[in-house]
Enzyme design. Structure first.
Site, PDB file in Angstrom:
ATOM      1  N   HIS A 233       0.869  -1.184   0.000  1.00  0.00           N
ATOM      2  CA  HIS A 233       0.000   0.000   0.000  1.00  0.00           C
ATOM      3  C   HIS A 233       0.900   1.226   0.000  1.00  0.00           C
ATOM      4  O   HIS A 233       1.833   1.312   0.803  1.00  0.00           O
ATOM      5  CB  HIS A 233      -0.905  -0.004   1.233  1.00  0.00           C
ATOM      6  CG  HIS A 233      -2.083   0.893   1.063  1.00  0.00           C
ATOM      7  ND1 HIS A 233      -1.961   2.260   1.072  1.00  0.00           N
ATOM      8  CD2 HIS A 233      -3.390   0.638   0.842  1.00  0.00           C
ATOM      9  CE1 HIS A 233      -3.156   2.802   0.877  1.00  0.00           C
ATOM     10  NE2 HIS A 233      -4.034   1.830   0.722  1.00  0.00           N
ATOM     11  N   ARG A 278      -2.421   1.269  -7.509  1.00  0.00           N
ATOM     12  CA  ARG A 278      -1.711   1.186  -6.227  1.00  0.00           C
ATOM     13  C   ARG A 278      -0.228   0.822  -6.401  1.00  0.00           C
ATOM     14  O   ARG A 278       0.638   1.413  -5.764  1.00  0.00           O
ATOM     15  CB  ARG A 278      -2.406   0.102  -5.403  1.00  0.00           C
ATOM     16  CG  ARG A 278      -2.364   0.302  -3.942  1.00  0.00           C
ATOM     17  CD  ARG A 278      -3.236  -0.714  -3.251  1.00  0.00           C
ATOM     18  NE  ARG A 278      -4.471  -0.123  -2.776  1.00  0.00           N
ATOM     19  CZ  ARG A 278      -5.353  -0.755  -2.001  1.00  0.00           C
ATOM     20  NH1 ARG A 278      -5.119  -1.989  -1.624  1.00  0.00           N
ATOM     21  NH2 ARG A 278      -6.446  -0.156  -1.602  1.00  0.00           N
ATOM     22  N   ARG A 372      -4.409  -7.380  -6.591  1.00  0.00           N
ATOM     23  CA  ARG A 372      -5.799  -7.450  -6.105  1.00  0.00           C
ATOM     24  C   ARG A 372      -6.536  -6.144  -6.381  1.00  0.00           C
ATOM     25  O   ARG A 372      -6.022  -5.054  -6.122  1.00  0.00           O
ATOM     26  CB  ARG A 372      -5.779  -7.694  -4.604  1.00  0.00           C
ATOM     27  CG  ARG A 372      -7.128  -7.674  -3.952  1.00  0.00           C
ATOM     28  CD  ARG A 372      -6.987  -7.717  -2.445  1.00  0.00           C
ATOM     29  NE  ARG A 372      -6.382  -6.502  -1.934  1.00  0.00           N
ATOM     30  CZ  ARG A 372      -6.887  -5.768  -0.941  1.00  0.00           C
ATOM     31  NH1 ARG A 372      -7.996  -6.119  -0.341  1.00  0.00           N
ATOM     32  NH2 ARG A 372      -6.263  -4.688  -0.520  1.00  0.00           N
TER      33      ARG A 372
HETATM   34  C1  LIG Z   1      -5.712  -2.339   7.433  1.00  0.00           C
HETATM   35  C2  LIG Z   1      -6.364  -3.257   6.434  1.00  0.00           C
HETATM   36  C3  LIG Z   1      -7.449  -2.822   5.689  1.00  0.00           C
HETATM   37  C4  LIG Z   1      -8.063  -3.690   4.772  1.00  0.00           C
HETATM   38  N1  LIG Z   1      -9.178  -3.270   4.099  1.00  0.00           N
HETATM   39  C5  LIG Z   1      -9.821  -4.143   3.279  1.00  0.00           C
HETATM   40  C6  LIG Z   1     -11.048  -3.796   2.648  1.00  0.00           C
HETATM   41  O1  LIG Z   1     -11.572  -2.712   2.863  1.00  0.00           O
HETATM   42  N2  LIG Z   1     -11.639  -4.702   1.824  1.00  0.00           N
HETATM   43  C7  LIG Z   1     -11.097  -5.929   1.577  1.00  0.00           C
HETATM   44  O2  LIG Z   1     -11.686  -6.707   0.807  1.00  0.00           O
HETATM   45  N3  LIG Z   1      -9.952  -6.290   2.170  1.00  0.00           N
HETATM   46  C8  LIG Z   1      -9.308  -5.447   3.026  1.00  0.00           C
HETATM   47  N4  LIG Z   1      -8.157  -5.836   3.631  1.00  0.00           N
HETATM   48  C9  LIG Z   1      -7.691  -7.222   3.439  1.00  0.00           C
HETATM   49  C10 LIG Z   1      -8.609  -8.173   4.220  1.00  0.00           C
HETATM   50  O3  LIG Z   1      -8.923  -7.588   5.467  1.00  0.00           O
HETATM   51  C11 LIG Z   1      -7.969  -9.527   4.447  1.00  0.00           C
HETATM   52  O4  LIG Z   1      -7.464 -10.051   3.254  1.00  0.00           O
HETATM   53  C12 LIG Z   1      -9.003 -10.526   4.999  1.00  0.00           C
HETATM   54  O5  LIG Z   1      -9.641  -9.978   6.120  1.00  0.00           O
HETATM   55  C13 LIG Z   1      -8.341 -11.820   5.384  1.00  0.00           C
HETATM   56  O6  LIG Z   1      -9.292 -12.599   6.097  1.00  0.00           O
HETATM   57  P1  LIG Z   1      -8.867 -14.018   6.638  1.00  0.00           P
HETATM   58  O7  LIG Z   1     -10.024 -14.548   7.399  1.00  0.00           O
HETATM   59  O8  LIG Z   1      -8.295 -14.806   5.546  1.00  0.00           O
HETATM   60  O9  LIG Z   1      -7.652 -13.699   7.652  1.00  0.00           O
HETATM   61  P2  LIG Z   1      -7.631 -12.862   9.006  1.00  0.00           P
HETATM   62  O10 LIG Z   1      -8.825 -12.029   9.166  1.00  0.00           O
HETATM   63  O11 LIG Z   1      -6.314 -12.184   9.088  1.00  0.00           O
HETATM   64  O12 LIG Z   1      -7.705 -13.999  10.126  1.00  0.00           O
HETATM   65  C14 LIG Z   1      -6.627 -14.888  10.316  1.00  0.00           C
HETATM   66  C15 LIG Z   1      -6.895 -15.672  11.585  1.00  0.00           C
HETATM   67  O13 LIG Z   1      -6.004 -16.769  11.678  1.00  0.00           O
HETATM   68  C16 LIG Z   1      -5.494 -16.860  13.005  1.00  0.00           C
HETATM   69  N5  LIG Z   1      -4.241 -17.609  12.925  1.00  0.00           N
HETATM   70  C17 LIG Z   1      -3.147 -17.345  12.168  1.00  0.00           C
HETATM   71  N6  LIG Z   1      -2.233 -18.329  12.327  1.00  0.00           N
HETATM   72  C18 LIG Z   1      -2.779 -19.229  13.185  1.00  0.00           C
HETATM   73  C19 LIG Z   1      -2.315 -20.462  13.746  1.00  0.00           C
HETATM   74  N7  LIG Z   1      -1.122 -20.978  13.450  1.00  0.00           N
HETATM   75  N8  LIG Z   1      -3.135 -21.131  14.611  1.00  0.00           N
HETATM   76  C20 LIG Z   1      -4.349 -20.634  14.956  1.00  0.00           C
HETATM   77  N9  LIG Z   1      -4.822 -19.456  14.447  1.00  0.00           N
HETATM   78  C21 LIG Z   1      -4.039 -18.782  13.580  1.00  0.00           C
HETATM   79  C22 LIG Z   1      -5.390 -15.399  13.419  1.00  0.00           C
HETATM   80  O14 LIG Z   1      -5.305 -15.267  14.828  1.00  0.00           O
HETATM   81  C23 LIG Z   1      -6.707 -14.873  12.858  1.00  0.00           C
HETATM   82  O15 LIG Z   1      -7.764 -15.229  13.720  1.00  0.00           O
HETATM   83  C24 LIG Z   1      -7.541  -4.993   4.567  1.00  0.00           C
HETATM   84  C25 LIG Z   1      -6.438  -5.422   5.304  1.00  0.00           C
HETATM   85  C26 LIG Z   1      -5.858  -4.574   6.242  1.00  0.00           C
HETATM   86  C27 LIG Z   1      -4.696  -5.084   7.042  1.00  0.00           C
END
Ligand SMILES: Cc1cc2nc3c(=O)[nH]c(=O)nc-3n(C[C@H](O)[C@H](O)[C@H](O)COP(=O)(O)OP(=O)(O)OC[C@H]3O[C@@H](n4cnc5c(N)ncnc54)[C@H](O)[C@@H]3O)c2cc1C
Length: 512
Positions: A233, A278, A372
């Site tokens: 970003h 971006r 993305r």
């Molecule tokens: C600041 C920010 C703003 C964003 N804004 C947007 C947006 O507006 N729109 C959009 O589409 N995307 C956005 N994104 C990207 C998006 O948020 C993420 O790609 C998405 O939320 C990922 O979801 P997830 O469930 O895959 O992972 P996460 O939400 O990161 O969850 C991962 C989980 O895995 C757990 N975990 C990890 N390793 C282990 C392990 N070994 N054992 C047990 N638990 C573990 C963590 O504790 C967590 O609970 C943004 C990202 C950021 C950082």
């Protein structure tokens, strides 16, 4: 935790309590499942931090085909068109599912969803909640829904450390909390562990997101895809805080300019100027920083005095650092934000290991290609949760004898890997920087110490980046700035990455 371990054996295990993991668990109900989350639900998950929202073609002037076309343009030749079509077609239904689960999306006075616009979207199609608090609201609703679903057992505070695999099929998960190790016997595991930002010094991700799911899958023998494609970003707040707070693209959308310490608007004569894609803006800022400048976002004229009303969250962290965006330029620099690559999955979220699925940021479905499109990641997680749940439910769990025990690896620690990846595989890469990263990563990745897993993921990323002798989307090689005519995805196993790393630097063997 509400149940003892013995009663949880042979249930599907979902690793990760972000949006991807929780939506999969909810979609599997009433089938009993276990969710492992190393942090309390809603914390240390990028999902809770999402500001923009979810992309879905809901406006009267929009269609899934237009959303798909924008996604493919952003993906720079590398998207899987079939996957793009399936996800953009299903996006509006996923929004309905979330609304049914209790997410309070922002609406217009007539009750219809309020649709925002983001860079590179040709229509207003960003569904949001609480203004810039979309992720917070989604996670609030999902955590509440999980709490009301008795078939879901959440093991919060448990970190998955190894997948137990026999004959290329899942046999269990080895996890640990501060009181010790537990083994869950199961033939069905879903990885939903999020991104890799914690592998970099500068990132917008929670620091606990450092690619643990990628390491689990890679050590289990799974294929990973497109690992070299990382989205940086361009405008993270350049202060002491880590992770770095985001200064949203919307600020540039409202007319703020990028300037340096002399007040010069150094992107003014580039196509699109500050509103270029971006990756283009990130590279321009990176190069300017490399010429010993500092870079700022100048919002003093526009949005000017209106800044605090429009961007209350950004105003708050700026003020904490002694900066008033209506009066002072905001210091910024690029930061790792999103990983397009991940665990290679098919149309049902299945990996190359039997009984192992992946989704969310940890996976690589082919939706994002080389770059993305903003707000497509939450949409992808919401849509693919139902695909994965369907596939897991259709795969009968088999009670088997307990898996062979393995030693518990130490808690992983990415701190030794962060400087290596930040130097070697950042906004700009070349052969020299990538080979230096490989040399530094190889001994760490070959060790069984705390840096082993993070270094193994970094090694795979560096090998993939070294192998791609072109520039495309989020992967920019200063020694290969051209884009090849034919786009190809990259696929890699950990064994292949080690072999390639040894071949590149045989002298590194002495470190092993
Ligand atoms: C600041 C920010 C703003 C964003 N804004 C947007 C947006 O507006 N729109 C959009 O589409 N995307 C956005 N994104 C990207 C998006 O948020 C993420 O790609 C998405 O939320 C990922 O979801 P997830 O469930 O895959 O992972 P996460 O939400 O990161 O969850 C991962 C989980 O895995 C757990 N975990 C990890 N390793 C282990 C392990 N070994 N054992 C047990 N638990 C573990 C963590 O504790 C967590 O609970 C943004 C990202 C950021 C950082």
């Amino acid at each position: 935790m509400t149940a003892d371990i013995a009663s949880l054996q042979n249930r599907p295990v979902i690793i990760g309590g972000g949006m991807a993991g929780l939506m999969t668990a909810l979609a599997l109900a009433p089938e009993p499942v276990v969710v492992l989350s190393k942090a309390p639900l809603g914390l240390e998950a990028s999902s809770a931090w999402a500001q923009g929202g979810l992309a879905a073609s809901l406006g009267p002037d929009d269609s899934p085909a237009l959303h798909a076309a924008d996604t493919i343009t952003a993906g720079d030749g590398l998207c899987d068109a079939q996957v793009v079509a399936r996800i953009t077609d299903a996006a509006s239904q996923a929004i309905e599912t979330l609304a049914r689960l209790g997410v309070g999306f922002d609406r217009k006075p007539d009750g219809s969803l309020s649709l925002g616009l983001e860079a590179a979207h040709s229509r207003n199609r960003i569904v949001h909640a609480l203004g810039d608090g979309t992720g917070r609201e989604i996670m609030r609703a999902l955590v509440a829904a999980v709490g009301k679903t008795p078939s879901i057992t959440v093991m919060a505070g448990f970190e998955a450390r190894r997948l137990l695999v026999e004959d290329n099929a899942i046999r269990g998960v080895l996890a640990a909390d501060p009181s010790g190790a537990v083994t869950l016997a199961t033939t069905r595991v879903v990885i939903a562990t999020g991104g890799i930002g914690g592998l970099f010094l500068d990132s917008t991700n929670p620091q606990g997101c450092f690619g643990q799911g990628l390491a689990l899958a890679a050590r289990a023998g799974a294929r990973l895809a497109d690992l070299e494609f990382i989205q940086f970003h361009p405008t993270a707040f350049d202060g002491p805080a880590r992770p770095m707070p985001l200064v949203s693209e919307a600020v540039r959308g409202e007319g703020a300019h990028l300037i340096d310490e002399t007040g010069r608007r150094f992107m003014a004569d580039q196509p699109g100027a500050e509103l270029a894609p971006r990756d283009v803006v990130a590279r321009a800022v990176w190069r300017h920083l490399g010429r010993c400048h500092r870079v700022f976002l100048d919002a003093r004229q526009r949005p000017g005095a209106d800044f605090a009303r429009r961007f209350p969250a950004i105003t708050a962290f700026c003020r904490d650092a002694g900066i008033d965006p209506a009066v002072d330029p905001i210091p910024i620099r690029p930061a790792e934000h999103y990983h397009m690559g991940g665990i290679a999955v098919d149309g049902a979220g299945q990996t190359s290991v039997g009984g192992l699925w992946a989704l969310g940021e940890a996976s690589s479905t082919g939706l994002h290609g080389a770059n993305r499109l903003a707000s497509n990641s939450l949409t992808e997680a919401a849509v693919t949760a139902s695909w994965v749940a369907e596939s897991v439910a259709a795969t009968a769990g088999r009670p088997l004898p307990p898996p062979r025990p393995v030693a518990l690896p130490p808690p992983p620690d990415p701190s030794a890997v962060r400087p290596i990846l930040s130097r070697g595989i950042g906004v700009l890469r070349d052969r020299q920087s990538l080979e230096a990263a490989l040399r530094a990563l190889l001994p760490l990745a070959s060790s069984s110490g705390p840096a082993g897993d993070p270094a193994a993921v970094g090694l795979m990323m560096a090998v993939a980046a070294l192998g791609r002798e072109e520039s495309r989307g989020g992967h920019y090689r200063t020694d290969f700035p051209q884009t090849d005519m034919v786009a190809r995805r990259s696929m890699l196993t950990l064994d292949q990455a080690f072999a390639a790393a040894w071949d590149h630097k045989p002298s590194a063997r002495r470190f092993a």
